[in-house]
Scaffold this motif. Sequence first.
Motif, PDB file in Angstrom:
ATOM      1  N   ASN A 168      22.751  42.938  -5.935  1.00 25.46           N
ATOM      2  CA  ASN A 168      23.340  41.621  -5.613  1.00 25.46           C
ATOM      3  C   ASN A 168      22.648  40.493  -4.921  1.00 25.46           C
ATOM      4  N   ARG A 169      21.852  40.812  -3.827  1.00 20.63           N
ATOM      5  CA  ARG A 169      20.953  39.838  -3.328  1.00 20.63           C
ATOM      6  C   ARG A 169      20.177  39.274  -4.464  1.00 20.63           C
ATOM      7  N   TYR A 170      19.398  40.196  -5.537  1.00 21.89           N
ATOM      8  CA  TYR A 170      18.517  39.453  -6.337  1.00 21.89           C
ATOM      9  C   TYR A 170      19.415  38.655  -7.371  1.00 21.89           C
ATOM     10  N   MET A 171      20.738  39.278  -7.866  1.00 19.39           N
ATOM     11  CA  MET A 171      21.394  38.213  -8.776  1.00 19.39           C
ATOM     12  C   MET A 171      21.935  37.049  -7.919  1.00 19.39           C
ATOM     13  N   SER A 172      22.235  37.026  -6.551  1.00 19.68           N
ATOM     14  CA  SER A 172      22.622  35.917  -6.098  1.00 19.68           C
ATOM     15  C   SER A 172      21.655  34.675  -5.930  1.00 19.68           C
ATOM     16  N   SER A 173      20.253  35.148  -5.870  1.00 17.62           N
ATOM     17  CA  SER A 173      19.124  34.151  -5.932  1.00 17.62           C
ATOM     18  C   SER A 173      19.086  33.556  -7.407  1.00 17.62           C
ATOM     19  N   VAL A 174      19.101  34.467  -8.320  1.00 19.31           N
ATOM     20  CA  VAL A 174      19.240  34.135  -9.630  1.00 19.31           C
ATOM     21  C   VAL A 174      19.975  32.973  -9.946  1.00 19.31           C
ATOM     22  N   TRP A 175      21.512  33.019  -9.489  1.00 24.82           N
ATOM     23  CA  TRP A 175      22.679  32.024  -9.718  1.00 24.82           C
ATOM     24  C   TRP A 175      22.138  30.782  -8.852  1.00 24.82           C
ATOM     25  N   LEU A 176      21.520  31.010  -7.716  1.00 28.08           N
ATOM     26  CA  LEU A 176      21.087  30.027  -6.657  1.00 28.08           C
ATOM     27  C   LEU A 176      20.307  29.193  -7.405  1.00 28.08           C
ATOM     28  N   TRP A 177      18.918  29.602  -7.786  1.00 27.54           N
ATOM     29  CA  TRP A 177      18.039  29.089  -8.504  1.00 27.54           C
ATOM     30  C   TRP A 177      18.288  28.423  -9.891  1.00 27.54           C
ATOM     31  N   LEU A 178      19.275  28.971 -10.592  1.00 28.21           N
ATOM     32  CA  LEU A 178      19.502  28.630 -12.078  1.00 28.21           C
ATOM     33  C   LEU A 178      19.970  27.192 -12.217  1.00 28.21           C
ATOM     34  N   ASN A 179      19.402  26.615 -12.993  1.00 27.86           N
ATOM     35  CA  ASN A 179      19.293  25.079 -13.407  1.00 27.86           C
ATOM     36  C   ASN A 179      19.731  24.967 -15.150  1.00 27.86           C
ATOM     37  N   MET A 180      21.058  24.510 -15.401  1.00 29.51           N
ATOM     38  CA  MET A 180      21.302  24.406 -16.768  1.00 29.51           C
ATOM     39  C   MET A 180      20.280  23.738 -17.458  1.00 29.51           C
ATOM     40  N   ARG A 181      19.702  22.693 -16.790  1.00 26.07           N
ATOM     41  CA  ARG A 181      18.689  21.656 -17.561  1.00 26.07           C
ATOM     42  C   ARG A 181      17.539  22.679 -18.005  1.00 26.07           C
ATOM     43  N   ASP A 182      17.045  23.662 -17.317  1.00 27.54           N
ATOM     44  CA  ASP A 182      16.084  24.469 -17.563  1.00 27.54           C
ATOM     45  C   ASP A 182      16.617  25.155 -18.841  1.00 27.54           C
ATOM     46  N   VAL A 183      17.737  25.702 -18.919  1.00 30.61           N
ATOM     47  CA  VAL A 183      18.281  26.635 -19.994  1.00 30.61           C
ATOM     48  C   VAL A 183      18.177  25.564 -21.205  1.00 30.61           C
ATOM     49  N   TYR A 184      18.722  24.493 -21.076  1.00 35.37           N
ATOM     50  CA  TYR A 184      18.747  23.755 -22.404  1.00 35.37           C
ATOM     51  C   TYR A 184      17.254  23.384 -23.032  1.00 35.37           C
ATOM     52  N   ILE A 185      16.318  23.167 -22.053  1.00 42.19           N
ATOM     53  CA  ILE A 185      14.891  23.113 -22.424  1.00 42.19           C
ATOM     54  C   ILE A 185      14.323  24.195 -23.049  1.00 42.19           C
ATOM     55  N   SER A 186      14.842  25.310 -22.487  1.00 46.48           N
ATOM     56  CA  SER A 186      14.155  26.570 -22.964  1.00 46.48           C
ATOM     57  C   SER A 186      14.733  26.793 -24.259  1.00 46.48           C
ATOM     58  N   LEU A 187      15.871  26.576 -24.623  1.00 41.15           N
ATOM     59  CA  LEU A 187      16.481  26.575 -25.892  1.00 41.15           C
ATOM     60  C   LEU A 187      15.668  25.719 -26.946  1.00 41.15           C
ATOM     61  N   LEU A 188      15.634  24.366 -26.402  1.00 37.13           N
ATOM     62  CA  LEU A 188      14.681  23.329 -27.299  1.00 37.13           C
ATOM     63  C   LEU A 188      13.524  23.820 -27.776  1.00 37.13           C
ATOM     64  N   ARG A 189      12.926  24.442 -26.588  1.00 33.07           N
ATOM     65  CA  ARG A 189      11.376  25.182 -26.808  1.00 33.07           C
ATOM     66  C   ARG A 189      11.618  26.140 -28.045  1.00 33.07           C
ATOM     67  N   GLY A 190      12.591  27.084 -27.982  1.00 29.89           N
ATOM     68  CA  GLY A 190      12.747  28.054 -28.989  1.00 29.89           C
ATOM     69  C   GLY A 190      13.403  27.480 -30.540  1.00 29.89           C
ATOM     70  N   PHE A 191      13.922  26.272 -30.306  1.00 29.89           N
ATOM     71  CA  PHE A 191      14.223  25.834 -31.719  1.00 29.89           C
ATOM     72  C   PHE A 191      12.876  25.168 -32.288  1.00 29.89           C
ATOM     73  N   VAL A 192      12.219  24.412 -31.366  1.00 32.30           N
ATOM     74  CA  VAL A 192      10.844  23.818 -31.807  1.00 32.30           C
ATOM     75  C   VAL A 192       9.934  24.762 -32.246  1.00 32.30           C
ATOM     76  N   PHE A 193       9.682  25.782 -31.452  1.00 36.77           N
ATOM     77  CA  PHE A 193       8.955  26.940 -31.889  1.00 36.77           C
ATOM     78  C   PHE A 193       9.087  27.493 -33.236  1.00 36.77           C
ATOM     79  N   GLY A 194      10.479  27.864 -33.352  1.00 35.14           N
ATOM     80  CA  GLY A 194      11.190  28.244 -34.975  1.00 35.14           C
ATOM     81  C   GLY A 194      10.761  27.497 -35.853  1.00 35.14           C
TER      82      GLY A 194
END
Length: 245
Positions: A168-194
């Motif tokens: 629970n403490r582990y996942m709480s910090s994941v949600w706290l640090w999670l930034n959707m901008r980073d997720v979108y950029i990560s998907l963009l990386r995957g698209f470009v790499f693909g």
Amino acid sequence: MISFLGLCIENFIQTLKYIFGGNVKFKTIMTQAALISYDSLPIALSIVFIAAVVIALQVSKQFLMSGAESYVGGFLAVALIRELAPGFAALAISARAGTAISAEIANMQVTSQVDAIKTLKVDPIGYYFAPRIIAGALTVPMVVVLAILLGILGGMIISYYAIDLHPNRYMSSVWLWLNMRDVYISLLRGFVFGIIIPLVCATQGYSTHGGAKNVGISTTKAAIKSTVFLLMADLLITFIFYVNA
């Protein structure tokens, strides 16, 4: 490398013309999607999982000593989303599927199968490149998402056994640090790499001439060049979205 990059761009433009001409079959795309991403899932996910576990082992003790063990999950999630998952997954797919693409097209080239396609008045570059590039662009981001989830799960498991960090403490910090901008950029990386993986490897294979020996040489070059171009693209994306942000 510069001349090869120019050849890749030329082939990519020709492939786009072929795609927008409505010549690509959905069934062919699905076949290539399975060959590129689905068949590469075991090695790609294994590499990211092991990398996440190793990093969690390395940092969890240090975080515990400084009283910041609650942030292990957030730290690992950011590392996975921004760099580890898209980078390692793409390199694994390049090593597994990219070399197979290069070897297949190179073999077609040296056995005159490409010339046979030309006699049918079919654009060989569009015919060979388009379904592979579309399949890579669509499915590599999916592999990246699975790699992120599995890496976070691996970090949670090892943190629990290494420093007794409650999930629970582990996942709480994941949600706290999670930034959707980073997720979108990560998907963009995957698209470009693909796009880069099949484009570079197919271009290398298509440029092959000679006999069976040259097929092996071309496959080796494809592995090297795809790795170099992936790292260059990764550097460029990081510079655009993080350095100048």
